[in-house]
Design an enzyme around this catalytic site. Structure first.
Site, PDB file in Angstrom:
ATOM      1  N   ASP A  31       0.860  -1.178   0.000  1.00 58.79           N
ATOM      2  CA  ASP A  31       0.000   0.000   0.000  1.00 58.79           C
ATOM      3  C   ASP A  31       0.895   1.226   0.000  1.00 58.79           C
ATOM      4  OD1 ASP A  31      -1.991  -1.842   0.354  1.00 58.79           O
ATOM      5  OD2 ASP A  31      -2.629  -1.133   2.325  1.00 58.79           O
ATOM      6  N   SER A  73       9.455   4.552   4.967  1.00 60.17           N
ATOM      7  CA  SER A  73       9.891   3.428   4.160  1.00 60.17           C
ATOM      8  C   SER A  73       9.476   3.573   2.701  1.00 60.17           C
ATOM      9  CB  SER A  73       9.329   2.134   4.731  1.00 60.17           C
ATOM     10  OG  SER A  73       8.328   2.359   5.680  1.00 60.17           O
TER      11      SER A  73
END
Length: 276
Positions: A94, A237
């Site tokens: 996602d 990230s």
């Protein structure tokens, strides 16, 4: 997005830069990781859910609840499958997606900063494979599900870890420090039947930003699209896929989501290639 006062202090003042040098040391990162994995850190979970408006409907909640902040951050979804993943190229996570064409100079822009592909991979010969290819960049936000999967069927040819100082990926940091050159990253070179040789890379960030890839025995190098590859513990990230020239035709439906050609919201398992 406005930069926080903390980031301005860290990057704009002499005292802040001195403190930043201490913060990015591995032992400090390890201490922060232990704190976020401790029982006391679970008190942060309700606040984090409210702040980032996290949808809890599809979350797999342990019988005894989440025992720490990292236990929540690395949460699992309720059991489900990734339809149509077999033989296709899918989103590994996602997040927000940006496609970037890799020119012959192998210099491209990720998060407002230009990078040499050779420096990103620390491998000049490998970088040459992706000349005129595509870099698919996926940016995970704090609210996102932080488990990720393999994007294609194939066989792992090699794996590499690159140690680096974990640094903030917010734009203000770019005035003084090239972000990804400083970040720790891990990648695998994957041989696929349909897309040729590709690279799937995970990148950590400031303080913790831990990359937790599952270990595989040497005899099990065959992978499948949708198979869980690992997860990020707390920290900014990013995942990057590198594809060779003409390896795919992009799914044009993705671009319909955002007519301004900015970052495109994607879900793990979403089809990245054109459906033929």
């Amino acid at each position: 997005m406005k930069d926080s006062l903390i980031l301005k202090f860290l990057y704009k003042t002499a005292l802040g830069r001195l403190l930043l040098k201490l913060l990015v040391q591995p032992n400090v990162s390890q201490m922060a990781g232990k704190l976020l994995s401790s029982k006391i850190s679970k008190c942060l979970v309700p606040y984090y859910i409210r702040k980032h408006k996290i949808d809890m409907e599809d979350i797999e909640i342990p019988h005894k609840g989440f025992v720490s902040f990292n236990d929540f951050f690395t949460r699992k979804r309720n059991a489900g499958c990734l339809d149509g993943a077999c033989g296709r190229l899918i989103s590994p996570c996602d997040g927000f997606f940006t496609p970037v064409r890799i020119r012959k100079s192998t210099v491209f822009q990720i998060k407002h900063t230009q990078y040499s592909l050779k420096d990103l991979l620390k491998d000049e010969e490998l970088a040459k494979l992706f000349g005129d290819g595509m870099a698919l960049i996926f940016r995970l936000t704090p609210a996102d599900y932080h488990r990720y999967c393999y994007s294609a069927d194939g066989k792992i040819l090699s794996s590499r870890k690159i140690q680096g100082k974990l640094h903030c990926v917010r734009p203000i940091a770019l005035e003084t420090i090239p972000v990804y050159i400083q970040n720790s990253r891990e990648y695998q070179v994957i041989k696929t039947e349909k897309f040729g040789t590709m690279v799937q890379m995970e990148i950590g960030a400031l303080l913790v930003g831990k990359i937790k890839n599952y270990k595989r025995p040497p005899e099990k190098m065959e992978i499948q699209a949708g198979e869980e590859k690992g997860y990020f513990e707390f920290g900014g990230s990013t995942i990057v896929l590198l594809l060779q020239k003409d390896a795919i035709c992009m799914n044009q439906n993705l671009y319909k989501k955002n007519k301004n050609h900015a970052e495109i919201r994607v879900r793990r398992g979403e089809l990245m290639e054109k459906y033929l």
